[in-house]
Enzyme design. Structure first.
Site, PDB file in Angstrom:
ATOM      1  N   GLU B  60       0.780  -1.295  -0.135  1.00 32.73           N
ATOM      2  CA  GLU B  60      -0.132   0.019   0.077  1.00 32.73           C
ATOM      3  C   GLU B  60       0.853   1.273   0.138  1.00 32.73           C
ATOM      4  O   GLU B  60       0.727   2.207  -0.918  1.00 32.73           O
ATOM      5  CB  GLU B  60      -1.122  -0.075   1.190  1.00 32.73           C
ATOM      6  CG  GLU B  60      -2.303  -0.998   1.111  1.00 32.73           C
ATOM      7  CD  GLU B  60      -1.863  -2.482   1.470  1.00 32.73           C
ATOM      8  OE1 GLU B  60      -0.801  -2.654   1.884  1.00 32.73           O
ATOM      9  OE2 GLU B  60      -2.691  -3.319   1.157  1.00 32.73           O
ATOM     10  N   HIS B 129     -10.767  -5.040  10.364  1.00 30.58           N
ATOM     11  CA  HIS B 129     -11.254  -4.600   9.074  1.00 30.58           C
ATOM     12  C   HIS B 129     -12.677  -3.819   9.194  1.00 30.58           C
ATOM     13  O   HIS B 129     -13.383  -3.972   8.419  1.00 30.58           O
ATOM     14  CB  HIS B 129     -11.863  -6.073   8.181  1.00 30.58           C
ATOM     15  CG  HIS B 129     -10.500  -6.560   7.479  1.00 30.58           C
ATOM     16  ND1 HIS B 129      -9.351  -6.922   8.042  1.00 30.58           N
ATOM     17  CD2 HIS B 129     -10.314  -6.608   6.084  1.00 30.58           C
ATOM     18  CE1 HIS B 129      -8.414  -7.661   7.117  1.00 30.58           C
ATOM     19  NE2 HIS B 129      -9.377  -7.488   5.797  1.00 30.58           N
TER      20      HIS B 129
END
Lengths: 330, 326
Positions: B60, B129
């Site tokens: 990322e 998450h």
């Protein structure tokens, strides 16, 4: 590299040395604030590599030890010094400082202060060059300690995966601030670390500008020919501490002496004197001319320039009057 | 005007902008061959090819930095980070490079990229998450933050964000990609600043953004039907900068404010909106403003605990009734 080139490079490297030494003085006089990372000792790396490339056209990016790279790309030393003096006439209008010199007109895309930060930025510039179809390349100069950041590995992987035209130059000065490379890094020879990404690499003596130039020429040609990324490790040494706040107590006098005997400027000077291309007096005259220039042009400009206006504090945070902020219609 | 889904609106915006400008690219994990976790880039790989619809490695920070570098040279990347939880890893490049480069270069360089990411709590996705991170992005000078609450905004905000010269972070929501709504048939550009009145009212203002706008609208219906309270709902689709004048205008009208956020309360949207109300129109208030926020816990896996951790329309109704003594 012909004799005229060598003479010019001798002058450029000596200029870089004197510029940085003058920064040191200005810092001690408190004319320059913040952090100041100086380049003496490593001049052959920047000058040798960029001599083999197209400074001003190729896109160059580096870390916080960035004054000399900017100047070699074409930045006006007056504007670089004015930036260090935090003046409105500085290359970043006094907003950046020593670690954030930019001159995008000469494709010097900046100095960045997060160790390893420029790795992916360089790959991204290479991606843009490739998309646009130009024959420029991206060149990223960073130190050995940056290679322990995740960005190093993430960027090398993507650069190779997408065959991006980027040259990574590792100026290995053996220390990450005060920690010697063998105390921080499992694989000491940095050029070997990129083999895991199938990127060709080489290691070269970073003190001998002719050797740097030769190795860089090969690297630059490889990248410019569309073969993908390349990694060049240059063995070098910085004479001063990591920054001005570093006491530099972690290195032995013996080690420092050993490296100063292989000074990149002295080596090239002595070679030119031995070949009868210049005399000792020529060199002295060159040095005097440089010192005069730095004092009378560069420092004088920085000293006499205005400070940024406080009422422009918030300028440059966001784009001014961008129509798309308002839905494009206004 | 067609009714389309949120993901279709995003896909349409990607497609139109990529069709218009060959320098618009999109990047992210699984967005190309696989068509994207949320289908926002479905079919674009076949249409525009691997050079412009780029499946990235799971790196990322690396690919966000790569997008920023490309944007320096005029490329307009739209980066999808699959989940805001993973966007933590990209914060170095987004905050240190993209948000600051214009300032620290004295205006020479800018990073005109878009980062889209899905946040919020969904279906028992657990602590790593389910993050709601908009408050973190909002605090960074040099970065614009927007958050669409419906397909029209999702389409129009992405269209404007791609063309804007600033880096823009678009905060989406895991649960909203299949939401249907009207999107204009012609091109539409949502401003990147401002707010919208989602429901006119006179007794209290409910400030929401993204999914919480829908909780506010639901609560407003209940309040009207069952408690004779006429609530105004303001949709804060732009989180940075926040719409100071829009916030103040509504409070001047209703004299009461409840801010509804899916995130934990500390250092959040609610706190910031309250501060703006204090600064802009304190003496217009008839009651102390309230926040309806999430519990300050890492999101639990257990469904009952998860539901208890985040607010809902009922909590909004309760807060308004408490405020009005009804």
């Amino acid at each position: 590299m012909n004799v005229a080139d060598k003479k010019r490079l001798l002058r450029e490297m000596l200029y870089a040395r004197r510029f940085e030494e003058r920064c040191y003085e200005a810092y001690v006089e408190r004319k320059i604030g913040g952090f100041l990372h100086l380049y003496p000792g490593q001049e052959a790396c920047c000058h040798g590599v960029l001599e083999a490339a197209r400074p001003g056209q190729d896109y160059v990016i580096t870390g916080y030890r960035d004054h000399v790279h900017a100047i070699k790309c074409g930045a006006d030393p007056k504007e670089v010094m004015a930036e260090l003096y935090a003046k409105e006439t500085g290359s970043s209008k006094g907003r950046g400082g020593s670690m954030h010199i930019f001159d995008t007109g000469h494709h010097f895309m900046g100095g960045y202060a997060l160790v390893g930060g420029p790795f992916p930025l360089a790959a991204g510039m290479a991606k843009a060059i490739k998309m646009k179809g130009g024959d420029e390349i991206a060149i990223c100069f960073l130190g050995d300690a940056a290679n322990n950041q995740g960005t190093f590995h993430e960027s090398l992987n993507m650069a190779k995966l997408w065959e991006l035209p980027v040259l990574y130059v590792c100026e290995n000065n053996l220390y990450g601030i005060g920690t010697r490379i063998d105390r921080s890094t499992a694989v000491i020879e940095q050029y070997k670390r990129v083999s895991g990404y199938n990127i060709p690499s080489a290691q070269e003596d970073g003190q001998d500008i002719e050797k740097v130039f030769k190795a860089a020429k090969k690297a630059v040609d490889y990248v410019r020919s569309g073969n993908g990324p390349y990694f060049l490790e240059l063995m070098t040494y910085r004479y001063r501490g990591h920054s001005m706040s570093d006491s530099n107590a972690y290195r032995s006098k013996k080690e420092e002496r050993m490296w100063s005997e292989r000074d990149p400027i002295i080596m090239l000077r002595d070679r030119l004197i031995k070949a009868g291309e210049i005399s000792k007096d020529d060199y002295k005259a060159m040095d005097t001319e440089i010192l005069d220039n730095i004092e009378n042009e560069v420092i004088a400009f920085a000293e006499s320039s205005p400070e940024p206006r406080v009422d422009e504090l918030e300028k440059y945070v966001l784009a001014e009057n961008d129509p798309w902020v308002y839905g494009g219609g206004r | 005007m067609a009714q389309i889904m949120y993901w279709e609106a995003l896909r349409r915006a990607h497609d139109e902008e990529m069709d218009r400008d060959p320098l618009v690219i999109c990047m992210g994990e699984d967005i190309g061959v696989a068509g994207g976790t949320y289908k926002a880039t479905k079919g674009l790989y076949d249409k525009y090819g691997a050079e412009r619809v780029i499946d990235t490695p799971i790196s990322e920070n690396g690919y966000t930095g790569l997008g920023i570098g490309a944007s320096f040279l005029g490329v307009r990347p739209i980066i999808e980070i699959m989940s805001v939880n993973f966007a933590w890893l990209a914060m170095d490049q987004l905050f240190n490079s993209a948000a600051k480069v214009r300032y620290m270069s004295g205006g020479q360089l800018t990073a005109p990229l878009v980062v889209r990411s899905a946040g919020g709590t969904a279906h028992q996705l657990g602590a790593q998450h389910s993050a709601r991170m908009e408050k973190v992005f909002m605090g960074i000078a040099g970065l614009r933050v927007v958050t669409p609450s419906n397909p029209r905004q999702a389409y129009g905000l992405l269209k404007s964000a791609v063309r804007c010269d600033d880096p823009v972070y678009i905060n989406e929501h895991e649960l909203m990609y299949n939401m249907k709504g009207e999107v204009p048939d012609e091109e539409y550009f949502q401003p990147l600043e401002g707010s919208e009145i989602a429901r006119e009212g006179s007794d209290v203002t409910l400030f929401g953004y993204n999914i919480s706008v829908h909780w506010c609208l639901q609560a407003a219906q209940t309040l009207a039907k069952e408690h004779a309270i006429n609530a105004e709902v303001v949709d804060l689709f732009a989180l940075s900068p926040l719409d100071r004048s829009g916030i103040a205008a509504s409070v001047r009208k209703t004299h009461r404010a409840v801010i509804v956020e899916e995130a934990e309360p500390a250092v959040g949207v609610g706190a910031e909106v309250m501060a703006i109300i204090n600064e802009e129109c304190f003496f217009e208030l008839d009651a102390a403003p309230l926040r309806v926020s999430a519990a300050n816990v890492p999101m639990p896996y257990n469904h009952g605990l998860e539901k208890a951790a985040i607010p809902n329309a009922g909590d909004v109704v309760a807060a308004v009734r408490k405020m009005l003594g009804k």
